[in-house]
Structure formats: structure tokens, C-alpha cells
Design a protein around this motif. Structure first.
Motif, mmCIF file in Angstrom:
data_model
loop_
_atom_site.group_PDB
_atom_site.id
_atom_site.type_symbol
_atom_site.label_atom_id
_atom_site.label_comp_id
_atom_site.label_asym_id
_atom_site.label_seq_id
_atom_site.Cartn_x
_atom_site.Cartn_y
_atom_site.Cartn_z
ATOM 1 N N ASN A 61 -5.683 -22.926 -31.057
ATOM 2 C CA ASN A 61 -6.672 -22.499 -30.281
ATOM 3 C C ASN A 61 -7.691 -23.598 -30.389
ATOM 4 O O ASN A 61 -7.966 -24.176 -31.075
ATOM 5 C CB ASN A 61 -7.812 -21.195 -30.927
ATOM 6 N N VAL A 62 -8.183 -23.839 -28.928
ATOM 7 C CA VAL A 62 -9.032 -24.845 -28.711
ATOM 8 C C VAL A 62 -10.521 -24.070 -28.476
ATOM 9 O O VAL A 62 -10.452 -23.360 -27.463
ATOM 10 C CB VAL A 62 -8.854 -25.726 -27.579
ATOM 11 N N MET A 63 -11.653 -24.303 -29.170
ATOM 12 C CA MET A 63 -12.872 -23.439 -28.918
ATOM 13 C C MET A 63 -13.965 -24.588 -28.720
ATOM 14 O O MET A 63 -13.847 -25.571 -29.420
ATOM 15 C CB MET A 63 -13.022 -22.736 -30.228
ATOM 16 N N ARG A 64 -14.694 -24.069 -28.145
ATOM 17 C CA ARG A 64 -15.846 -24.955 -27.710
ATOM 18 C C ARG A 64 -16.969 -24.758 -28.940
ATOM 19 O O ARG A 64 -16.900 -23.751 -29.777
ATOM 20 C CB ARG A 64 -16.605 -24.787 -26.413
ATOM 21 N N LYS A 65 -17.821 -25.771 -29.035
ATOM 22 C CA LYS A 65 -18.887 -25.516 -29.924
ATOM 23 C C LYS A 65 -19.756 -24.479 -29.655
ATOM 24 O O LYS A 65 -20.070 -24.298 -28.495
ATOM 25 C CB LYS A 65 -19.739 -26.769 -30.108
ATOM 26 N N ASP A 66 -20.091 -23.677 -30.616
ATOM 27 C CA ASP A 66 -20.990 -22.662 -30.479
ATOM 28 C C ASP A 66 -22.651 -23.120 -30.432
ATOM 29 O O ASP A 66 -23.116 -23.410 -31.475
ATOM 30 C CB ASP A 66 -20.868 -21.466 -31.547
ATOM 31 N N GLN A 67 -23.161 -23.154 -29.112
ATOM 32 C CA GLN A 67 -24.468 -23.894 -29.052
ATOM 33 C C GLN A 67 -25.503 -22.815 -28.635
ATOM 34 O O GLN A 67 -24.911 -21.991 -27.631
ATOM 35 C CB GLN A 67 -24.430 -25.099 -28.442
ATOM 36 N N PRO A 68 -26.429 -22.497 -29.316
ATOM 37 C CA PRO A 68 -27.327 -21.400 -28.849
ATOM 38 C C PRO A 68 -28.030 -22.015 -27.332
ATOM 39 O O PRO A 68 -28.335 -23.375 -27.183
ATOM 40 C CB PRO A 68 -28.633 -21.440 -29.567
ATOM 41 N N ARG A 69 -28.182 -21.171 -26.391
ATOM 42 C CA ARG A 69 -28.864 -21.474 -25.168
ATOM 43 C C ARG A 69 -29.652 -20.223 -24.942
ATOM 44 O O ARG A 69 -29.849 -19.309 -25.288
ATOM 45 C CB ARG A 69 -27.680 -21.797 -24.056
ATOM 46 N N LYS A 70 -30.716 -20.546 -23.831
ATOM 47 C CA LYS A 70 -31.563 -19.714 -23.417
ATOM 48 C C LYS A 70 -30.702 -18.705 -22.628
ATOM 49 O O LYS A 70 -29.853 -19.017 -21.634
ATOM 50 C CB LYS A 70 -32.604 -20.300 -22.420
ATOM 51 N N TRP A 71 -30.961 -17.272 -22.636
ATOM 52 C CA TRP A 71 -30.313 -16.393 -21.843
ATOM 53 C C TRP A 71 -31.369 -15.652 -20.919
ATOM 54 O O TRP A 71 -32.520 -15.998 -21.000
ATOM 55 C CB TRP A 71 -29.794 -15.099 -22.979
#
Length: 96
Positions: A61-71
Motif C-alpha cells: 500500500n502506498v499512502m500519502r502522509k497524513d497532514q492536517p489542513r484547513k477544512w
């Protein structure tokens, strides 16, 4: 292993709630017997040096980094809602 019997085929068909004719019993008995004998032939293979696998290809599995962002804010989220009430999405009730 012994051959599968017609009675066993009828029993399995009954458990599966299948109505099968005598011709189908004959055909399925032969087919299931062939499948069982083929599966038994696999037991003769030497698998001592074969690593257990869950998939024939080495997939990861290739997963992106979990980075917080404005919703988006609540008003923008509800802007296109077909039905809303008290700042929430309103959906049809599924309970009686």
C-alpha cells in the motif's frame, strides 16, 4: 479420498435449497469428483521451501502522509445541501 456419491450431491443440493434433476446429479457428481481429485493432487507437491503468501504479487500500500489542513466551514458545507435544519444536514428518517 473416496469418490463423492450421488447421495452426497443430493444432500448438499438440499442444504443449498437447490432443486436438481437426476441428470444434474450425474453431471455434478462427476464434476465435483474431478475437482476433489485435482485438489488432492496438489497435496503431492513439495512446498517445504515455499514461503507462505497472501498474494502472488509483492504489492504494498502506498499512502500519502497524513497532514492536517484547513477544512471548509459549516456554512460552505451546507450551502448545496438539498435539505438542512439547525445547521445540520436533514435526511429522511429510516426508523418507524
Amino acid at each position: 479420498m473416496s469418490n463423492i456419491s450421488k447421495e452426497q450431491v443430493r444432500h448438499v443440493a438440499h442444504l443449498a435449497r437447490l432443486a436438481i434433476s437426476d441428470e444434474e446429479v450425474e453431471k455434478m457428481t462427476k464434476q465435483l469428483d474431478d475437482i476433489i481429485h485435482y485438489a488432492e493432487s496438489l497435496n503431492e507437491l513439495n512446498t517445504d521451501d515455499v514461503e507462505p503468501t497472501t498474494h502472488v504479487l509483492d504489492l504494498k500500500n502506498v499512502m500519502r502522509k497524513d497532514q492536517p489542513r484547513k477544512w471548509i466551514d459549516k456554512e460552505d458545507a451546507l450551502k448545496n445541501a438539498p435539505d438542512k435544519q439547525d445547521g445540520q444536514f436533514r435526511v429522511p428518517s429510516i426508523l418507524e
